[in-house]
Design a protein around this motif. Structure first.
Motif, PDB file in Angstrom:
ATOM      1  N   ILE A 167      -4.272  -4.382  -0.017  1.00  0.00           N
ATOM      2  CA  ILE A 167      -2.595  -4.497  -0.113  1.00  0.00           C
ATOM      3  C   ILE A 167      -2.857  -2.635  -0.725  1.00  0.00           C
ATOM      4  O   ILE A 167      -3.931  -2.374  -1.346  1.00  0.00           O
ATOM      5  CB  ILE A 167      -2.806  -5.325  -1.371  1.00  0.00           C
ATOM      6  CG1 ILE A 167      -2.411  -6.670  -1.051  1.00  0.00           C
ATOM      7  CG2 ILE A 167      -1.059  -5.211  -1.841  1.00  0.00           C
ATOM      8  CD1 ILE A 167      -2.126  -7.182  -2.199  1.00  0.00           C
ATOM      9  N   ALA A 168      -1.928  -1.889  -0.200  1.00  0.00           N
ATOM     10  CA  ALA A 168      -1.600  -0.557  -1.300  1.00  0.00           C
ATOM     11  C   ALA A 168      -1.008  -0.104  -0.895  1.00  0.00           C
ATOM     12  O   ALA A 168       0.953  -0.821  -1.182  1.00  0.00           O
ATOM     13  CB  ALA A 168      -1.736   0.420   0.600  1.00  0.00           C
ATOM     14  N   PHE A 169      -0.057   0.988  -2.199  1.00  0.00           N
ATOM     15  CA  PHE A 169       1.108   1.344  -3.149  1.00  0.00           C
ATOM     16  C   PHE A 169       1.155   2.878  -2.614  1.00  0.00           C
ATOM     17  O   PHE A 169       0.082   3.346  -2.991  1.00  0.00           O
ATOM     18  CB  PHE A 169       0.915   0.553  -4.138  1.00  0.00           C
ATOM     19  CG  PHE A 169       2.013  -0.685  -4.860  1.00  0.00           C
ATOM     20  CD1 PHE A 169       2.702  -1.141  -5.494  1.00  0.00           C
ATOM     21  CD2 PHE A 169       0.145  -1.595  -4.715  1.00  0.00           C
ATOM     22  CE1 PHE A 169       2.656  -2.433  -5.293  1.00  0.00           C
ATOM     23  CE2 PHE A 169       1.077  -3.005  -4.613  1.00  0.00           C
ATOM     24  CZ  PHE A 169       1.778  -3.251  -5.542  1.00  0.00           C
ATOM     25  N   SER A 170       2.486   3.363  -2.064  1.00  0.00           N
ATOM     26  CA  SER A 170       2.014   4.803  -1.709  1.00  0.00           C
ATOM     27  C   SER A 170       3.768   5.359  -2.983  1.00  0.00           C
ATOM     28  O   SER A 170       4.125   4.707  -2.736  1.00  0.00           O
ATOM     29  CB  SER A 170       2.801   4.760  -0.589  1.00  0.00           C
ATOM     30  OG  SER A 170       2.710   6.253  -0.724  1.00  0.00           O
ATOM     31  N   ASN A 171       3.375   6.605  -3.052  1.00  0.00           N
ATOM     32  CA  ASN A 171       4.489   7.086  -4.426  1.00  0.00           C
ATOM     33  C   ASN A 171       5.287   8.030  -3.109  1.00  0.00           C
ATOM     34  O   ASN A 171       6.318   7.799  -4.408  1.00  0.00           O
ATOM     35  CB  ASN A 171       3.161   8.278  -4.997  1.00  0.00           C
ATOM     36  CG  ASN A 171       3.250   9.063  -4.255  1.00  0.00           C
ATOM     37  OD1 ASN A 171       3.008   9.182  -2.738  1.00  0.00           O
ATOM     38  ND2 ASN A 171       2.330  10.089  -5.131  1.00  0.00           N
ATOM     39  N   GLY A 172       5.327   7.544  -2.046  1.00  0.00           N
ATOM     40  CA  GLY A 172       6.401   8.134  -1.495  1.00  0.00           C
ATOM     41  C   GLY A 172       5.977   9.518  -0.859  1.00  0.00           C
ATOM     42  O   GLY A 172       6.797   9.641   0.612  1.00  0.00           O
TER      43      GLY A 172
END
Ligand code: SF4
Length: 512
Positions: A167-172
């Protein structure tokens, strides 16, 4: 993690002492041991007397507490090679069977939990490395990534998935964590929500972009989506064939629309059940910056007067004295933290100009050019799955490119994987290499498959195209020739490769 969870993990470590001891004495074979050790975050190396321990840290957050543990492990002689990984973890290599459980237990006291670091578990949760300090970001996803990591660890003993889940989260603005092709990828939007792709991935059986499953996920609801993905994976994943077990194969069995429907039905069911809302975190008190500094490795933060200092040890191998050196440098610096980036770079963040100046001096031994920032997995000399030694290959390339005087920018950052498992994400590199063999006069020779044109830029994610198989011995000459050709036209790699593809392909054809 709560005290009950920690106490259970301590009991598991006690049991693991027997397991690793049995393997060390030759009473367990490699396959059986791998099935047991992965769930504790450790694997035997190619030399079965040596072991790796993977230290999870959500978002690659190497806090001062964690850095102190790392420095202490080196000082106590408990660490050999230290590898920064593309999943934002740190791997300690060359450990003895006695050292592994000792380190697992000691790490826990510094909020590092190796539990679930391998095997069919939710793996380290990733997050854009400069989240919270990067100019232009939509918002910092770090608190949501950490809530996800805590939740996944809390349930890891009660779930049984067909394979691992990333699972990954990007700041955009920085998608080096690859939300476009993870099992779950949350991409921050300017309106404060996430868009979510599911069931993407890389690997031996072919890469797949994720399916756009939701365009507006409220951050406080991320755990419902994560739990629903686990439900979907457990219901529709392949428990029979490991080669077809990762989430991306559900795109084939259910179809993208069928997968999306099954997933969203599960989201609705979990939301109806409730209990997984995440409270918005309190914003940290801002630190005041002062002064200014101009240096290619000093990156201005969005907080005025503060900097992030970039340090990339070649091949992501951290010199053994570096954790202690960095701890002594940063331990009394207000707000300082280190982030492990997916391209094996360290960022020392929240530094004033004067602090950044000292950090630059302490990290001058790292990569100097874009090419030297290349990514390489630990490779076959250590990894039992490996086919080619990515580390020695990258070293040879860096030496050849330096000796030939190829200027900075004429070659891109490349990604080198030692086998089809794709740990360097070579499919997303401008140039990627995958270790293998090539038949020459009916004889297998060490070689790499070369991929061209991959990208992980937000909104432009694509996989590179296979350009051919190159003998390992020819790689230094090939890269040098390509770099010198771009330099002869006074162009960067990106400019030259786009403007003169026939020139580039003619050079590759000589070696492929
Ligand atoms: S790509 Fe292959 S050789 Fe490299 S670390 Fe992954 S499994 Fe090992």
């Amino acid at each position: 993690m709560d005290s009950q969870w920690k106490s259970t993990f301590r009991e598991e470590i006690e049991d693991f002492k027997d397991t690793i001891g049995a393997f060390d004495r030759g009473e367990l074979d490699r396959k059986a041991y791998k099935g047991m050790s992965g769930g504790m975050g450790s694997y035997a190396q190619r030399d079965p007397a040596r072991h790796m321990l993977r230290l999870r840290m959500a978002g690659g957050r190497l806090t001062m507490e964690r850095l102190k543990f790392l420095a202490g492990a080196v000082e106590r002689g408990q660490a050999g090679r230290i590898k920064l990984t593309t999943c934002q973890t740190i791997q300690l290599h060359d450990l003895s069977a006695d050292q592994v459980p000792q380190l697992m237990e000691q790490a826990m006291d510094s909020a590092i939990y190796s539990k679930g670091g391998g095997g069919d578990n939710p793996r380290n949760v990733m997050c854009s490395p400069l989240a919270g300090v990067q100019p232009g970001e939509c918002f910092a996803p770090t608190p949501w990534a950490e809530a996800a990591a805590d939740y996944l660890l809390s349930i890891c003993r009660e779930i049984h998935m067909p394979r691992k889940l990333k699972i990954a989260f990007s700041n955009g603005v920085d998608d080096s964590v690859h939300t476009a092709f993870r099992d779950m990828g949350f991409l921050a939007r300017p309106d404060g929500a996430f868009s979510l792709r599911i069931a993407g991935g890389l690997g031996a059986a072919g890469p797949a972009m994720g399916v756009l499953a939701a365009e507006r996920v409220e951050p406080r609801q991320v755990l419902y989506y994560i739990r629903a993905m686990i439900d979907t994976f457990c219901a529709h994943g392949n428990y029979e064939n490991r080669a077809k077990a990762r989430t991306r194969f559900m795109q084939e069995t259910l179809g993208p629309d069928g997968l999306k429907k099954a997933f969203l039905d599960n989201v609705a069911a979990r939301m109806a059940e409730g209990g997984l809302d995440v409270e918005p975190p309190a914003a940290p008190a801002p630190k005041s910056g002062d002064g200014w500094i101009v240096h290619p490795r000093a990156i201005p933060q969005k907080q005025p007067g503060l900097y992030a200092v970039k340090y990339h040890p070649i091949g992501g191998l951290l010199p053994p004295d570096k954790p202690g050196q960095l701890y002594r440098l940063l331990q009394n610096v207000e707000g300082a933290e280190i982030r492990v980036a997916p391209d094996e770079t360290l960022y020392l963040i929240n530094l004033t100009a004067a602090e950044a100046d000292r950090a630059l001096a302490a990290t001058g031994d790292g990569a100097c050019t874009e090419f030297e920032h290349s990514v390489a997995c630990i490779g076959a000399a250590v990894c039992q799955q490996g086919v080619r030694d990515s580390q020695s290959t990258l070293r040879a390339l860096v030496d050849a490119v330096r000796a030939a005087g190829v200027p900075d920018g004429a070659l891109p950052r490349i990604c080198v994987s030692g086998c089809p498992s794709s740990c360097s994400a070579h499919q997303a590199g401008a140039i990627g290499f995958q270790g293998g063999v090539k038949l020459v006069d009916q004889t297998p020779q060490p070689a790499f498959r070369m991929y061209l044109g991959g990208s992980d830029r937000p909104g432009e994610a694509r996989f590179g195209q296979l350009a051919g198989a190159i003998l390992e011995a020819d790689l230094p000459a090939l890269l040098t020739e390509l770099g010198l050709a771009a330099a002869a036209r006074g162009e960067s790699w990106a400019q030259w490769s786009a403007a003169h593809p026939e020139e580039r392909d003619a050079i590759i054809a000589k070696y492929a």
